[in-house]
Design a protein around this motif. Structure first.
Motif, PDB file in Angstrom:
ATOM      1  N   GLU A  21       7.209 -13.819   0.494  1.00  0.00           N
ATOM      2  CA  GLU A  21       5.764 -13.799   0.267  1.00  0.00           C
ATOM      3  C   GLU A  21       5.047 -13.035   1.359  1.00  0.00           C
ATOM      4  O   GLU A  21       4.073 -12.347   1.107  1.00  0.00           O
ATOM      5  N   SER A  22       5.549 -13.133   2.602  1.00  0.00           N
ATOM      6  CA  SER A  22       4.934 -12.372   3.688  1.00  0.00           C
ATOM      7  C   SER A  22       5.026 -10.882   3.385  1.00  0.00           C
ATOM      8  O   SER A  22       4.083 -10.134   3.589  1.00  0.00           O
ATOM      9  N   ARG A  23       6.203 -10.482   2.880  1.00  0.00           N
ATOM     10  CA  ARG A  23       6.361  -9.059   2.528  1.00  0.00           C
ATOM     11  C   ARG A  23       5.401  -8.690   1.404  1.00  0.00           C
ATOM     12  O   ARG A  23       4.779  -7.637   1.413  1.00  0.00           O
ATOM     13  N   MET A  24       5.277  -9.601   0.419  1.00  0.00           N
ATOM     14  CA  MET A  24       4.381  -9.324  -0.700  1.00  0.00           C
ATOM     15  C   MET A  24       2.939  -9.200  -0.218  1.00  0.00           C
ATOM     16  O   MET A  24       2.204  -8.310  -0.637  1.00  0.00           O
ATOM     17  N   ALA A  25       2.547 -10.111   0.686  1.00  0.00           N
ATOM     18  CA  ALA A  25       1.168 -10.097   1.182  1.00  0.00           C
ATOM     19  C   ALA A  25       0.866  -8.768   1.869  1.00  0.00           C
ATOM     20  O   ALA A  25      -0.227  -8.220   1.748  1.00  0.00           O
ATOM     21  N   SER A  26       1.857  -8.236   2.581  1.00  0.00           N
ATOM     22  CA  SER A  26       1.604  -6.984   3.296  1.00  0.00           C
ATOM     23  C   SER A  26       1.502  -5.803   2.336  1.00  0.00           C
ATOM     24  O   SER A  26       1.014  -4.745   2.694  1.00  0.00           O
ATOM     25  N   ARG A  27       1.971  -6.031   1.083  1.00  0.00           N
ATOM     26  CA  ARG A  27       1.895  -4.942   0.103  1.00  0.00           C
ATOM     27  C   ARG A  27       0.660  -5.039  -0.780  1.00  0.00           C
ATOM     28  O   ARG A  27       0.497  -4.258  -1.704  1.00  0.00           O
ATOM     29  N   ILE A  28      -0.200  -6.028  -0.550  1.00  0.00           N
ATOM     30  CA  ILE A  28      -1.411  -6.147  -1.362  1.00  0.00           C
ATOM     31  C   ILE A  28      -2.213  -4.861  -1.208  1.00  0.00           C
ATOM     32  O   ILE A  28      -2.493  -4.416  -0.105  1.00  0.00           O
ATOM     33  N   SER A  29      -2.572  -4.284  -2.343  1.00  0.00           N
ATOM     34  CA  SER A  29      -3.375  -3.062  -2.298  1.00  0.00           C
ATOM     35  C   SER A  29      -4.689  -3.339  -1.573  1.00  0.00           C
ATOM     36  O   SER A  29      -5.399  -4.282  -1.925  1.00  0.00           O
ATOM     37  N   PRO A  30      -5.020  -2.566  -0.536  1.00  0.00           N
ATOM     38  CA  PRO A  30      -6.225  -2.875   0.244  1.00  0.00           C
ATOM     39  C   PRO A  30      -7.521  -2.604  -0.519  1.00  0.00           C
ATOM     40  O   PRO A  30      -8.577  -3.035  -0.109  1.00  0.00           O
ATOM     41  N   ASP A  31      -7.424  -1.902  -1.655  1.00  0.00           N
ATOM     42  CA  ASP A  31      -8.656  -1.500  -2.338  1.00  0.00           C
ATOM     43  C   ASP A  31      -8.932  -2.324  -3.594  1.00  0.00           C
ATOM     44  O   ASP A  31      -9.634  -1.879  -4.488  1.00  0.00           O
ATOM     45  N   LYS A  32      -8.361  -3.538  -3.661  1.00  0.00           N
ATOM     46  CA  LYS A  32      -8.643  -4.367  -4.835  1.00  0.00           C
ATOM     47  C   LYS A  32     -10.140  -4.654  -4.919  1.00  0.00           C
ATOM     48  O   LYS A  32     -10.779  -4.944  -3.922  1.00  0.00           O
ATOM     49  N   ARG A  33     -10.658  -4.585  -6.134  1.00  0.00           N
ATOM     50  CA  ARG A  33     -12.107  -4.731  -6.306  1.00  0.00           C
ATOM     51  C   ARG A  33     -12.557  -6.183  -6.267  1.00  0.00           C
ATOM     52  O   ARG A  33     -13.630  -6.490  -5.781  1.00  0.00           O
ATOM     53  N   PHE A  34     -11.730  -7.071  -6.821  1.00  0.00           N
ATOM     54  CA  PHE A  34     -12.149  -8.455  -7.023  1.00  0.00           C
ATOM     55  C   PHE A  34     -11.137  -9.429  -6.413  1.00  0.00           C
ATOM     56  O   PHE A  34      -9.942  -9.173  -6.418  1.00  0.00           O
ATOM     57  N   LEU A  35     -11.662 -10.555  -5.941  1.00  0.00           N
ATOM     58  CA  LEU A  35     -10.827 -11.642  -5.435  1.00  0.00           C
ATOM     59  C   LEU A  35     -11.078 -12.854  -6.319  1.00  0.00           C
ATOM     60  O   LEU A  35     -12.234 -13.210  -6.569  1.00  0.00           O
ATOM     61  N   ARG A 196      -9.367 -11.104   5.246  1.00  0.00           N
ATOM     62  CA  ARG A 196      -9.026 -10.006   4.330  1.00  0.00           C
ATOM     63  C   ARG A 196     -10.034  -8.856   4.427  1.00  0.00           C
ATOM     64  O   ARG A 196      -9.656  -7.682   4.323  1.00  0.00           O
ATOM     65  N   ILE A 197     -11.310  -9.170   4.633  1.00  0.00           N
ATOM     66  CA  ILE A 197     -12.304  -8.096   4.785  1.00  0.00           C
ATOM     67  C   ILE A 197     -12.004  -7.290   6.047  1.00  0.00           C
ATOM     68  O   ILE A 197     -12.102  -6.052   6.056  1.00  0.00           O
ATOM     69  N   GLN A 198     -11.589  -7.976   7.112  1.00  0.00           N
ATOM     70  CA  GLN A 198     -11.203  -7.246   8.334  1.00  0.00           C
ATOM     71  C   GLN A 198     -10.008  -6.353   8.067  1.00  0.00           C
ATOM     72  O   GLN A 198      -9.981  -5.185   8.492  1.00  0.00           O
TER      73      GLN A 198
END
Length: 275
Positions: A21-35, A196-198
């Motif tokens: 999951e840590s690896r997955m979290a680091s792959r989250i696209s930084p430009d996602k529009r919605f949370l 996440r905003i940072q």
């Protein structure tokens, strides 16, 4: 709001991330529009998982002496005792997993999760926030084939020890008078969004919250006027929002869209992503 952020680092207790999951979290696209945040009990599944685990007990029933140990605001400690009792009665990991895998989804929920999975990768960052526990939640999500949709799961850590007992721990400590001692969801939401905003370098276009219970009202209070909350119709979260609008107009800022079927959430999200 009368909630406080947990001390730095406490939003992620040991074991709150599963392998990979840590690896997955680091792959989250930084430009996602919605949370979008989801509760679990009576929001994703149409039962309370803590109640349903009692089905594994002898005669599907807890003794009165055990039930009498419950104290308001200290449900987590009560569930620790329940799980210890179940282990003493010979209940196994497999027994508990089987019950969790059979929990029914709420009306329309599988369609909502499928909608989110089918969106382009830059649309939704999906987070689960629950006062149940990691083992119950992971069991159901894996069986439903929806585990990969969730970037993070925030819940009370629960792991089996060498004796085969499911050991439950509190998620964190906090100073919010509104929430149970082991979890203030607003504290988790605020901490997560700030971090996440940072990391992203930009805010989300909108934040969404799908829930049902009184403990989902607290994080919803932190939402702004561009955000949207989806309380399950006529459940405690919905009633608390309605009462707040009547008692102190303007205090609750988010747009409120009640739902009986999660298909109604799909319809609203479909309009918003098309904007």
């Amino acid at each position: 709001a009368s909630c406080f952020w947990p001390p730095h680092g406490e939003e992620e207790p040991p074991g709150s991330r599963t392998r990979g999951e840590s690896r997955m979290a680091s792959r989250i696209s930084p430009d996602k529009r919605f949370l979008i945040f989801f509760d679990f009990d009576e929001t994703i599944v149409d039962e309370t998982s803590d109640d349903m685990v009692v089905q594994t007990a002898p005669n599907q029933h807890l003794p009165a002496w055990l039930k009498d140990t419950y104290q308001p605001g200290h449900y987590n400690e009560y569930m620790q005792r329940v799980l210890a009792y179940l282990a003493e009665q010979g209940v196994t990991e497999s027994d508990i997993r089987t019950v969790m895998e059979k929990l029914p989804a709420t009306p329309g929920m599988l369609a909502l999760l499928q909608f989110l999975r089918n969106r382009p990768p830059h649309d939704f960052e999906v987070v689960l926030l629950s006062d149940a526990n990691t083992f119950f939640i992971e069991s159901w999500l894996r069986r439903a084939g929806t585990r990969s949709l969730f970037h993070r799961i925030f819940s009370n850590p629960a792991t089996f020890n060498r004796e085969g007992r499911l050991v439950l721990k509190p998620f964190h400590s906090h100073e919010c008078p509104r929430c149970p001692a082991n979890m203030c969801k607003q504290a988790v939401v605020r901490e997560y969004i700030t971090r996440r905003i940072q990391e992203r370098g930009r805010p989300y276009q909108r934040v969404f919250y799908v829930g049902d219970g009184a403990n989902d009202f607290c994080p919803a209070l932190a939402m702004g006027p561009r955000d949207m909350v989806f309380p399950r119709r006529d459940f405690p979260m919905h009633r608390l929002i309605t009462e707040t609008h009547e008692a102190t107009p303007g205090e609750f800022k988010a747009v409120t869209v009640p739902w009986s079927s999660a298909e109604e959430v799909v319809q609203r999200l479909r309009k918003l992503v098309a904007e």
